[in-house]
Design a protein around this motif. Structure first.
Motif, PDB file in Angstrom:
ATOM      1  N   THR A 255       0.859  -1.183   0.000  1.00 60.34           N
ATOM      2  CA  THR A 255       0.000   0.000   0.000  1.00 60.34           C
ATOM      3  C   THR A 255       0.899   1.238   0.000  1.00 60.34           C
ATOM      4  O   THR A 255       1.789   1.358   0.849  1.00 60.34           O
ATOM      5  CB  THR A 255      -0.918   0.014   1.231  1.00 60.34           C
ATOM      6  OG1 THR A 255      -1.727  -1.170   1.232  1.00 60.34           O
ATOM      7  CG2 THR A 255      -1.825   1.233   1.216  1.00 60.34           C
ATOM      8  N   THR A 256       0.665   2.118  -0.950  1.00 56.01           N
ATOM      9  CA  THR A 256       1.520   3.293  -1.141  1.00 56.01           C
ATOM     10  C   THR A 256       0.676   4.554  -1.158  1.00 56.01           C
ATOM     11  O   THR A 256      -0.398   4.584  -1.780  1.00 56.01           O
ATOM     12  CB  THR A 256       2.301   3.203  -2.466  1.00 56.01           C
ATOM     13  OG1 THR A 256       3.036   1.971  -2.489  1.00 56.01           O
ATOM     14  CG2 THR A 256       3.270   4.363  -2.619  1.00 56.01           C
ATOM     15  N   TYR A 257       1.157   5.598  -0.445  1.00 56.09           N
ATOM     16  CA  TYR A 257       0.511   6.917  -0.505  1.00 56.09           C
ATOM     17  C   TYR A 257       1.158   7.718  -1.637  1.00 56.09           C
ATOM     18  O   TYR A 257       2.377   7.815  -1.718  1.00 56.09           O
ATOM     19  CB  TYR A 257       0.680   7.675   0.813  1.00 56.09           C
ATOM     20  CG  TYR A 257       0.175   9.103   0.732  1.00 56.09           C
ATOM     21  CD1 TYR A 257      -1.183   9.385   0.853  1.00 56.09           C
ATOM     22  CD2 TYR A 257       1.058  10.160   0.518  1.00 56.09           C
ATOM     23  CE1 TYR A 257      -1.652  10.691   0.768  1.00 56.09           C
ATOM     24  CE2 TYR A 257       0.599  11.468   0.431  1.00 56.09           C
ATOM     25  CZ  TYR A 257      -0.759  11.734   0.558  1.00 56.09           C
ATOM     26  OH  TYR A 257      -1.207  13.013   0.464  1.00 56.09           O
ATOM     27  N   ARG A 258       0.319   8.273  -2.496  1.00 56.55           N
ATOM     28  CA  ARG A 258       0.828   9.044  -3.638  1.00 56.55           C
ATOM     29  C   ARG A 258       0.112  10.386  -3.725  1.00 56.55           C
ATOM     30  O   ARG A 258      -1.079  10.492  -3.425  1.00 56.55           O
ATOM     31  CB  ARG A 258       0.624   8.285  -4.954  1.00 56.55           C
ATOM     32  CG  ARG A 258       1.538   7.083  -5.128  1.00 56.55           C
ATOM     33  CD  ARG A 258       1.414   6.515  -6.540  1.00 56.55           C
ATOM     34  NE  ARG A 258       2.351   5.436  -6.780  1.00 56.55           N
ATOM     35  CZ  ARG A 258       2.086   4.160  -6.600  1.00 56.55           C
ATOM     36  NH1 ARG A 258       0.887   3.807  -6.171  1.00 56.55           N
ATOM     37  NH2 ARG A 258       2.989   3.229  -6.843  1.00 56.55           N
ATOM     38  N   GLU A 259       0.865  11.392  -4.161  1.00 59.49           N
ATOM     39  CA  GLU A 259       0.295  12.698  -4.507  1.00 59.49           C
ATOM     40  C   GLU A 259       0.733  13.031  -5.922  1.00 59.49           C
ATOM     41  O   GLU A 259       1.923  12.991  -6.242  1.00 59.49           O
ATOM     42  CB  GLU A 259       0.753  13.791  -3.550  1.00 59.49           C
ATOM     43  CG  GLU A 259       0.188  15.168  -3.920  1.00 59.49           C
ATOM     44  CD  GLU A 259       0.545  16.242  -2.923  1.00 59.49           C
ATOM     45  OE1 GLU A 259       0.708  17.413  -3.336  1.00 59.49           O
ATOM     46  OE2 GLU A 259       0.673  15.918  -1.717  1.00 59.49           O
ATOM     47  N   LEU A 260      -0.244  13.361  -6.763  1.00 58.70           N
ATOM     48  CA  LEU A 260       0.017  13.686  -8.160  1.00 58.70           C
ATOM     49  C   LEU A 260      -0.341  15.141  -8.407  1.00 58.70           C
ATOM     50  O   LEU A 260      -1.360  15.648  -7.919  1.00 58.70           O
ATOM     51  CB  LEU A 260      -0.819  12.797  -9.091  1.00 58.70           C
ATOM     52  CG  LEU A 260      -0.698  11.280  -8.908  1.00 58.70           C
ATOM     53  CD1 LEU A 260      -1.614  10.560  -9.885  1.00 58.70           C
ATOM     54  CD2 LEU A 260       0.741  10.826  -9.091  1.00 58.70           C
ATOM     55  N   ARG A 261       0.490  15.831  -9.187  1.00 57.79           N
ATOM     56  CA  ARG A 261       0.213  17.195  -9.636  1.00 57.79           C
ATOM     57  C   ARG A 261       0.120  17.171 -11.153  1.00 57.79           C
ATOM     58  O   ARG A 261       1.121  16.902 -11.823  1.00 57.79           O
ATOM     59  CB  ARG A 261       1.308  18.164  -9.170  1.00 57.79           C
ATOM     60  CG  ARG A 261       1.393  18.295  -7.651  1.00 57.79           C
ATOM     61  CD  ARG A 261       2.562  19.188  -7.256  1.00 57.79           C
ATOM     62  NE  ARG A 261       2.403  20.546  -7.742  1.00 57.79           N
ATOM     63  CZ  ARG A 261       1.751  21.503  -7.076  1.00 57.79           C
ATOM     64  NH1 ARG A 261       1.217  21.227  -5.893  1.00 57.79           N
ATOM     65  NH2 ARG A 261       1.660  22.722  -7.564  1.00 57.79           N
ATOM     66  N   ASP A 262      -1.097  17.397 -11.644  1.00 58.61           N
ATOM     67  CA  ASP A 262      -1.358  17.293 -13.091  1.00 58.61           C
ATOM     68  C   ASP A 262      -0.868  15.961 -13.636  1.00 58.61           C
ATOM     69  O   ASP A 262      -0.268  15.883 -14.716  1.00 58.61           O
ATOM     70  CB  ASP A 262      -0.708  18.458 -13.838  1.00 58.61           C
ATOM     71  CG  ASP A 262      -1.490  19.762 -13.683  1.00 58.61           C
ATOM     72  OD1 ASP A 262      -2.691  19.681 -13.373  1.00 58.61           O
ATOM     73  OD2 ASP A 262      -0.896  20.841 -13.858  1.00 58.61           O
ATOM     74  N   GLY A 263      -1.125  14.905 -12.889  1.00 62.41           N
ATOM     75  CA  GLY A 263      -0.806  13.555 -13.327  1.00 62.41           C
ATOM     76  C   GLY A 263       0.609  13.101 -13.070  1.00 62.41           C
ATOM     77  O   GLY A 263       0.935  11.938 -13.285  1.00 62.41           O
TER      78      GLY A 263
END
Length: 384
Positions: A255-263
């Protein structure tokens, strides 16, 4: 005019003292002068002023004092970056209007770092111009920049504004006083609570740019194949196999936490890992030598069951006749059905095979499925 009589002074070694009557006369005259001066001072210090702040006008009455005193009387607090129309320490005058322009706090992205920027500009575009005039370069967070409500995006009566979002740019007409949400609505753009909206002012005019933000947890599973272990056993004939333990696949779940900015990923942090180990499959292979099969005469089984339990079972099932075929779908010494006979490697009809082959395949069936294949006879023989 009455004259004040002065008595002769009494000299002392250190000073000359006036007589008591003389002192009283002088004191009375001084009091009159002081009273007259005080009355003039009271009349001069009474001041009427007006304080304008936060869209409200507050008249105040002061008995002398400074601009700061007028603000205090109006219960108006002034922040470090707010603009007051007069010096706080200057004396307030009768009829003076003291106005306060509130500074707004903005967040400015300068080279990837968010910094605070205060301005009293009445619109976002003017705030950007102040920022550029100060020699600073960056884009201004157009949403959630201030706690005092939404500023107009433009100060002009009506103009065009570019809206950049999802890799596309469109130009929309915005009226005077339009706020950022109204500009986005005019452009048909919906933003989530965590999306970022920035104001920029370039050669082509003011523009709003939207950065899409996505945050959350993703789960990935990787399958681990199970191994197969082979063991030999003399309980099975050569060429026979049986599964002792069924194999099961394992897995690794991350399980991974991710944050994307414009993909594009900007944050990726491993949150948890769970591993399930696979179960090895165990298979037994037979080593027992098969008995030699006697050739059968065409159309009829030959021979007899061996002595002991198999002879007794054959006697119970078929009367000990290997060629038994009563037409009920069961054949031979042990009354095989055709599907069961074929499942243990038999071909043709069981009643056409030799007694030795029929016994050999009956023993194979018993090792696989037990004596329950012949429920009635096995029970009568005490095998169940």
């Amino acid at each position: 005019m009455n004259e004040i009589q002065v008595e002769e002074s009494v000299k002392t070694p250190w000073a000359t003292q006036a007589a008591p009557r003389t002192i009283k006369a002088i004191a009375g005259a001084t009091a009159a002068v002081l009273l007259t001066a005080m009355g003039g001072s009271i009349a001069v210090s009474h001041t009427e002023a007006v304080v304008e702040a936060d869209g409200l006008t507050r008249p105040v009455t002061l008995w002398g004092g400074s601009v700061a005193d007028a603000l205090s009387a109006a219960k108006v607090e002034v922040g470090d970056y707010d603009k007051v129309s007069a010096n706080l320490h200057s004396r307030v005058t009768d009829g003076q209007v003291v106005s306060v322009e509130r500074a707004q706090l903005y967040r400015v992205n300068e080279d990837g770092k968010m910094v605070d920027f205060w301005s009293i500009a009445p619109s976002l575009t003017e705030a950007m111009n102040v920022l550029k005039d100060s020699g600073r370069d960056g884009n201004l967070a157009a949403q959630r920049s201030t706690a005092r409500g939404e500023l107009p995006s433009l100060s002009e009566a009506k103009t065009q504004m570019q809206v950049q979002v999802d890799g596309k740019t469109q130009t929309v007409e915005v009226p005077a006083g339009a706020t950022v949400p109204q500009v986005l609505e005019a452009a048909g753009v919906n933003v989530s609570p965590i999306d970022e909206v920035h104001m920029t002012v370039g050669g082509e005019g003011p523009a709003l740019s939207v950065t899409r933000i996505k945050r959350g947890y993703t789960t990935e599973e990787k399958v681990i194949e199970f191994d197969v272990e082979e063991r030999q056993t003399d309980e099975l004939y050569e060429g026979e196999t049986r599964v002792v333990t069924e194999g099961k696949e394992g897995s690794i779940v991350t399980t991974t936490y991710r944050e994307l900015r414009d993909g594009k990923p900007v944050v990726e942090v491993l949150s948890s890992t769970k591993e399930t180990k696979p179960v090895t499959q165990v298979v037994e292979k037979g080593t027992k030598e098969r008995p030699a099969a006697r050739p059968a005469r065409p159309g009829r089984g030959t021979g007899s069951a061996p002595a002991g339990v198999w002879a007794a079972l054959a006697q119970c099932e078929s009367g000990g006749n290997p060629a038994t075929n009563t037409g009920n779908g069961y054949y031979g010494l042990y009354q095989f059905s055709l599907p069961t006979w074929q499942s243990v490697g038999g071909s043709g009809l069981p009643s056409d095979a030799s007694a030795a082959e029929q016994t050999m395949r009956a023993q194979m069936l018993q090792q696989r499925a037990g004596w329950g294949q012949w429920p009635a006879c096995a029970a009568s023989l005490g095998l169940l």
